[in-house]
Scaffold this motif. Structure first.
Motif, PDB file in Angstrom:
ATOM      1  N   THR A 154       0.826  -1.211   0.000  1.00  0.00           N
ATOM      2  CA  THR A 154       0.000   0.000   0.000  1.00  0.00           C
ATOM      3  C   THR A 154       0.860   1.261   0.000  1.00  0.00           C
ATOM      4  OG1 THR A 154      -0.114   0.266   2.374  1.00  0.00           O
ATOM      5  CG2 THR A 154      -1.733  -1.170   1.409  1.00  0.00           C
ATOM      6  N   THR A 155       2.172   1.095   0.130  1.00  0.00           N
ATOM      7  CA  THR A 155       3.000   2.303   0.205  1.00  0.00           C
ATOM      8  C   THR A 155       3.150   2.950  -1.169  1.00  0.00           C
ATOM      9  OG1 THR A 155       4.922   3.177   1.397  1.00  0.00           O
ATOM     10  CG2 THR A 155       5.343   1.412  -0.142  1.00  0.00           C
ATOM     11  N   VAL A 194      -4.903   1.023  -6.732  1.00  0.00           N
ATOM     12  CA  VAL A 194      -6.305   0.637  -6.474  1.00  0.00           C
ATOM     13  C   VAL A 194      -6.820   1.559  -5.368  1.00  0.00           C
ATOM     14  CG1 VAL A 194      -6.074  -1.792  -7.156  1.00  0.00           C
ATOM     15  CG2 VAL A 194      -5.593  -1.139  -4.809  1.00  0.00           C
ATOM     16  N   PRO A 195      -8.060   2.000  -5.464  1.00  0.00           N
ATOM     17  CA  PRO A 195      -8.583   2.909  -4.435  1.00  0.00           C
ATOM     18  C   PRO A 195      -8.716   2.258  -3.058  1.00  0.00           C
ATOM     19  CG  PRO A 195     -10.044   2.812  -6.367  1.00  0.00           C
ATOM     20  CD  PRO A 195      -8.982   1.783  -6.571  1.00  0.00           C
ATOM     21  N   PRO A 205      -8.675  -6.993  -0.827  1.00  0.00           N
ATOM     22  CA  PRO A 205      -7.823  -7.859  -1.656  1.00  0.00           C
ATOM     23  C   PRO A 205      -7.388  -7.207  -2.969  1.00  0.00           C
ATOM     24  CG  PRO A 205     -10.121  -8.505  -1.879  1.00  0.00           C
ATOM     25  CD  PRO A 205     -10.081  -7.423  -0.837  1.00  0.00           C
ATOM     26  N   ASP A 206      -7.918  -6.027  -3.270  1.00  0.00           N
ATOM     27  CA  ASP A 206      -7.798  -5.424  -4.605  1.00  0.00           C
ATOM     28  C   ASP A 206      -6.375  -5.348  -5.161  1.00  0.00           C
ATOM     29  OD1 ASP A 206     -10.197  -4.847  -3.275  1.00  0.00           O
ATOM     30  OD2 ASP A 206     -10.629  -3.166  -4.616  1.00  0.00           O
ATOM     31  N   ILE A 207      -5.418  -4.976  -4.311  1.00  0.00           N
ATOM     32  CA  ILE A 207      -4.044  -4.789  -4.801  1.00  0.00           C
ATOM     33  C   ILE A 207      -3.435  -6.140  -5.215  1.00  0.00           C
ATOM     34  CG2 ILE A 207      -2.944  -4.844  -2.498  1.00  0.00           C
ATOM     35  CD1 ILE A 207      -1.916  -2.330  -5.175  1.00  0.00           C
ATOM     36  N   TYR A 208      -3.756  -7.210  -4.478  1.00  0.00           N
ATOM     37  CA  TYR A 208      -3.293  -8.553  -4.876  1.00  0.00           C
ATOM     38  C   TYR A 208      -3.980  -8.996  -6.162  1.00  0.00           C
ATOM     39  CZ  TYR A 208      -0.352  -9.531  -0.860  1.00  0.00           C
ATOM     40  OH  TYR A 208       0.676  -9.513   0.053  1.00  0.00           O
ATOM     41  N   LYS A 263      -5.198 -10.223   5.827  1.00  0.00           N
ATOM     42  CA  LYS A 263      -6.608 -10.091   5.432  1.00  0.00           C
ATOM     43  C   LYS A 263      -6.690  -9.883   3.917  1.00  0.00           C
ATOM     44  CE  LYS A 263      -9.016  -8.167   9.451  1.00  0.00           C
ATOM     45  NZ  LYS A 263      -9.441  -6.906  10.071  1.00  0.00           N
ATOM     46  N   SER A 264      -5.808  -9.057   3.403  1.00  0.00           N
ATOM     47  CA  SER A 264      -5.802  -8.737   1.975  1.00  0.00           C
ATOM     48  C   SER A 264      -5.418  -9.963   1.136  1.00  0.00           C
ATOM     49  CB  SER A 264      -4.815  -7.590   1.747  1.00  0.00           C
ATOM     50  OG  SER A 264      -4.629  -7.340   0.393  1.00  0.00           O
ATOM     51  N   SER A 265      -4.312 -10.620   1.500  1.00  0.00           N
ATOM     52  CA  SER A 265      -3.851 -11.763   0.692  1.00  0.00           C
ATOM     53  C   SER A 265      -4.822 -12.936   0.809  1.00  0.00           C
ATOM     54  CB  SER A 265      -2.434 -12.175   1.104  1.00  0.00           C
ATOM     55  OG  SER A 265      -2.389 -12.555   2.462  1.00  0.00           O
TER      56      SER A 265
END
Ligand code: XBP
Ligand code: MG
Length: 253
Positions: free
Chosen positions: A124-125, A155-156, A162-165, A190-192
């Motif tokens: 996210t950086t 991604v917003p 999960p959006d960035i993955y 949580k994201s992955s």
């Protein structure tokens, strides 16, 4: 289960301990330069890490910890400029070589490169921060080792979404079963996990008490031959440090 084709690396906390000694001081330097009397100490910063993204974190701080601050108008512009200043301070700190990679990270990346394993950065950086860290630790051309650098506002909805993955997998033309993620935090797992990726966690001081029940393996570090890891959850099949053979075993679980 499909053959492992790609390693997807989070950056902050996973590749290097950037939060306490990189991002946090950079935020404080930006506050000072803007004439603000805010100071994010190590404890407060731990609480602020509940929210990913620097701009989002500044807003969260004002809402939860400094609600009496009178917001300058236009407020979006104020946050954007403050954050841009923070990014400048952060990239300067990285260029000075202030933050090393965590134990075993360079070794695993080199092993993956030697085997022709595909790699990506999923964070996210801000993209400039990734460039600055990679250059100062792995060398000038190291960004090119990563097929995709998924970072920042691409991604917003940042992690824990999960959006960035999902974005990175799509760019690489892979499905979740083809890859494995490396994370260090609750928002990261949580994201992955929501992207259906198997995940290996290396904890740090800020994340050691997070809930990693969705991870396949939880370690205190990737470890090296002379400095083995401690396994906190999961099964390391007799390995004492994280190499590609163990990563592949975890991917098969
Ligand atoms: C990293 C973050 C980022 C950094 C600051 O989380 O939350 O916001 O703390 O970077 P993760 P920016 O490791 O889960 O990707 O100020 O550039 O947003
Ligand atoms: Mg992280």
């Amino acid at each position: 289960m499909a053959t492992l084709q790609a390693l997807l690396f989070d950056v902050d906390g996973t590749l290097a301990d950037t939060e306490r000694d990189g991002h946090r001081p950079a935020f404080n330097m930006a506050f000072k330069a803007a004439g603000l009397d805010w100071n994010w100490d190590e404890t407060l910063y731990g609480e602020l890490l509940a929210v990913t993204g620097g701009k989002e974190r500044i807003r969260y701080y004002l809402e939860k910890f400094n609600p009496s601050f009178i917001k300058p108008e236009p407020f979006d512009e104020f946050v954007k400029n403050l954050h841009a200043s923070k990014t400048q301070f952060y990239t300067q700190l990285m260029a000075e070589g202030k933050i090393p990679l965590r134990v075993g990270v360079e070794r695993l990346i080199n092993e993956a490169r030697a085997e022709g394993m595909r790699m990506a950065i999923v964070t996210t950086t801000t993209p400039e921060n990734v460039t600055a860290l990679l250059k100062s630790t792995l060398g000038a051309d190291s960004e090119s080792w990563f097929e995709v650098i998924a970072a920042g506002d691409i991604v917003p909805a940042k992690k824990p979404a999960p959006d960035i993955y999902l974005w990175a997998l799509e760019k690489m033309n892979l499905t979740a079963g083809d890859a494995i993620a490396f994370e260090d935090s609750l928002n990261g797992i949580k994201s992955s996990a929501a992207a259906n990726l198997k995940t290996i966690i290396t904890i740090n001081d800020y994340t050691k008490d997070d809930d990693f029940s969705q991870a396949q393996l939880v370690l205190d570090s990737m470890g090296d031959s002379n400095r083995g890891f401690n396994v906190l959850a999961g099964e390391a099949a007799g390995h004492t440090f994280l190499n590609l053979a163990l990563v592949k075993k975890i991917h098969e679980l």
